[in-house]
Design an enzyme around this catalytic site. Structure first.
Site, mmCIF file in Angstrom:
data_model
loop_
_atom_site.group_PDB
_atom_site.id
_atom_site.type_symbol
_atom_site.label_atom_id
_atom_site.label_comp_id
_atom_site.label_asym_id
_atom_site.label_seq_id
_atom_site.Cartn_x
_atom_site.Cartn_y
_atom_site.Cartn_z
ATOM 1 N N SER A 8 0.773 -1.286 0.130
ATOM 2 C CA SER A 8 0.021 -0.214 0.079
ATOM 3 C C SER A 8 0.778 1.226 0.072
ATOM 4 O O SER A 8 1.995 1.385 0.854
ATOM 5 C CB SER A 8 -1.169 0.021 1.110
ATOM 6 O OG SER A 8 -1.624 1.238 1.160
ATOM 7 N N GLY A 39 0.395 3.548 -3.133
ATOM 8 C CA GLY A 39 -0.003 4.455 -4.085
ATOM 9 C C GLY A 39 1.355 4.761 -5.133
ATOM 10 O O GLY A 39 2.410 4.441 -4.726
ATOM 11 N N ASN A 89 -7.612 -2.179 3.019
ATOM 12 C CA ASN A 89 -8.230 -1.599 1.954
ATOM 13 C C ASN A 89 -9.674 -1.433 2.443
ATOM 14 O O ASN A 89 -10.403 -0.309 2.160
ATOM 15 C CB ASN A 89 -8.201 -2.253 0.699
ATOM 16 C CG ASN A 89 -6.828 -2.201 0.122
ATOM 17 O OD1 ASN A 89 -5.801 -1.951 0.724
ATOM 18 N ND2 ASN A 89 -7.016 -2.443 -1.282
ATOM 19 N N TYR A 98 -11.813 2.185 2.955
ATOM 20 C CA TYR A 98 -13.194 2.643 2.214
ATOM 21 C C TYR A 98 -13.988 3.320 3.139
ATOM 22 O O TYR A 98 -14.583 4.395 2.973
ATOM 23 C CB TYR A 98 -13.880 1.397 1.955
ATOM 24 C CG TYR A 98 -13.524 0.659 0.607
ATOM 25 C CD1 TYR A 98 -12.691 0.357 0.053
ATOM 26 C CD2 TYR A 98 -15.035 0.472 -0.341
ATOM 27 C CE1 TYR A 98 -12.336 -0.205 -1.256
ATOM 28 C CE2 TYR A 98 -14.653 -0.264 -1.567
ATOM 29 C CZ TYR A 98 -13.396 -0.311 -2.075
ATOM 30 O OH TYR A 98 -13.357 -1.113 -3.249
#
Length: 442
Positions: free
Chosen positions: A102, A104, A160, A164
């Site tokens: 994780s 990006g 993840n 959210y």
């Protein structure tokens, strides 16, 4: 950049060439070499779309791999697939790891949070590399061996799902600040920037403060106001909710966030529905604006705690069910840097599980219990205000309902079980009899 020699391959030779040229341009001493064939690899990290593409890539790789070689899948993969592939490669004595990553684009260059799972012997061989490549925080690199089998992919999946929930809570706070507090975009940017200095300090709050003030190229409008209100997704949130159901762990905040994305996709239907369905219209509240902003902040922080409590409970339950022996404090620690949900209060989550590895829920940790008891008043106030104003806040509501249900000694589930027994003879236990003794009323 970290001093390691890297070999890259892609089924498209043009992409390999582009990558090599970019490395030569951006790095003084490029240690990156491009290959048009797979046969020279002994340790491979694959980053391809989850599912069949991974199987096809592995199928081609094993033609050239030998006993003791390592394959690492660094994509978002459904954990049973990782377990299946690991077992299939055992016969060939090839070590297979599923590693959640994780961070990006920023994490790719500056260091991500990495969640490797699979054979511990494989992790020991890559440990020095991943520790140097990972994001670095005050108490070490943001990587650790999560556990065997699909543990790494599982933890990344829940990460993840929590992401959210975080994003939905921020979106709902934005909605309330804009439509009930009546704040303009520049004011919203300042408020999120201010929130990022306290309990809510996090990557997502930080970028929200920047997004709020970003103007279009001509400088006439704000970018956020021009973006279509339709949220995309890749499946990890759905997997998380699905796993919550499989493990009988409530994940109401993540589920609310997922449903929020589904509803955002019904644009054509919503455009028609708004002309037919009536209800309270959003309006600026007649209350002290500063006090309202603080209530929304406290409400979001309280809901955030509830969401993380749910996520950590799922990880805990999975660890027990699959015999993974997961270290929840260490998992919270590696999320402190590099990843999308990196946040200040992860330090406190680490401390909570370090103090009590068997902690059933963050809500009953003394430190967090104190916070949610204080913050629930603001959460109730904000939810009521939103409902009266016709503004949906599903994640805020889900968090409050979870909190109120979790703190009740007795729920109305006795009636539900009585109904099940009535129509299906499913039996029931009694409060005045020993646990495990079942009854049926004809």
């Amino acid at each position: 950049e970290k001093g390691f020699k890297i070999a890259v391959h892609n089924r498209s030779p043009a992409k390999v060439e582009t990558t090599v040229k970019r490395a030569e341009k951006e790095l003084k001493n490029s240690n990156l070499t491009g290959y048009k064939e797979m046969k020279d690899f002994v340790m491979v990290i694959i980053l391809v779309k989850a599912g069949k593409a991974v199987d096809l890539t592995i199928e081609k790789l094993v033609e050239y791999m030998e006993e003791g070689d390592i394959i690492i899948d660094g994509g978002n993969e459904w954990f049973p697939n990782t377990v299946r592939r690991g077992k299939a490669l055992e016969d060939k004595k090839i070590l297979y790891m599923g590693m959640g990553v994780s961070g990006g684009e920023e994490g790719a260059r500056n260091g991500p949070s990495m969640m490797p799972g699979g054979p511990k012997e494989a992790y020991k061989r890559i440990e020095a590399i991943v520790k140097k490549c990972a994001a670095q925080v005050d108490d070490g690199p943001c990587v650790t061996w999560i556990g065997p089998g699909g543990a790494g992919n599982y933890v990344k999946m829940v990460h993840n799902g929590i992401e959210y929930g975080d994003m939905q809570l921020i979106a709902e706070a934005y909605d309330l600040l804009k439509n009930i507090a009546g704040l303009k975009n520049d004011e919203l940017g300042d408020i999120f920037a201010d929130w990022n200095k306290g309990e809510l300090e996090s990557f997502l709050i930080e970028i929200t403060s920047i997004i709020m003030k970003k103007k279009t190229e001509d400088g006439k409008d704000y970018v956020v106001d021009k973006i279509l209100d339709k949220t995309g997704m890749k499946g990890t949130g759905r997997w998380t909710v699905q796993e919550g159901a499989e493990q009988s762990v409530p994940l109401s905040v993540v589920a609310a966030a997922l449903e929020g994305r589904y509803l955002s996709g019904l644009i054509a239907e919503r455009k028609k529905a708004c002309k037919v369905l009536t209800g309270p219209e959003p309006h600026e509240a007649k209350t002290d604006k500063k006090e309202l902003v603080e209530n929304i902040r406290l409400a979001m922080y309280t809901a955030k705690i509830c969401s993380y409590a749910q996520g950590m409970a799922l990880i805990k339950k999975a660890g027990e069910r699959f015999d993974w022996d997961l270290n929840l404090g260490e998992i919270a620690r590696i999320w402190k840097g590099g990843c999308i949900i990196r946040a200040k209060f992860l330090d406190r989550i680490k401390k909570a599980f370090d103090n009590d590895a068997k902690l059933p829920s963050l809500l009953v940790d003394p430190s967090f219990a104190k916070d949610v008891i204080k913050g629930q008043e603001s959460l109730r106030y904000v939810v009521k205000l939103a409902i009266d104003s016709g503004i949906a806040c599903p994640a805020f509501c889900a968090a409050l309902n979870y909190y109120d249900s979790y703190r009740r000694e007795r729920l109305p589930a006795n009636l539900t079980q009585a109904q099940r027994d009535f129509f299906g003879a499913h039996t029931y236990e009694r409060v005045d009899k020993p646990a495990g003794e079942f009854f049926h009323t004809a």
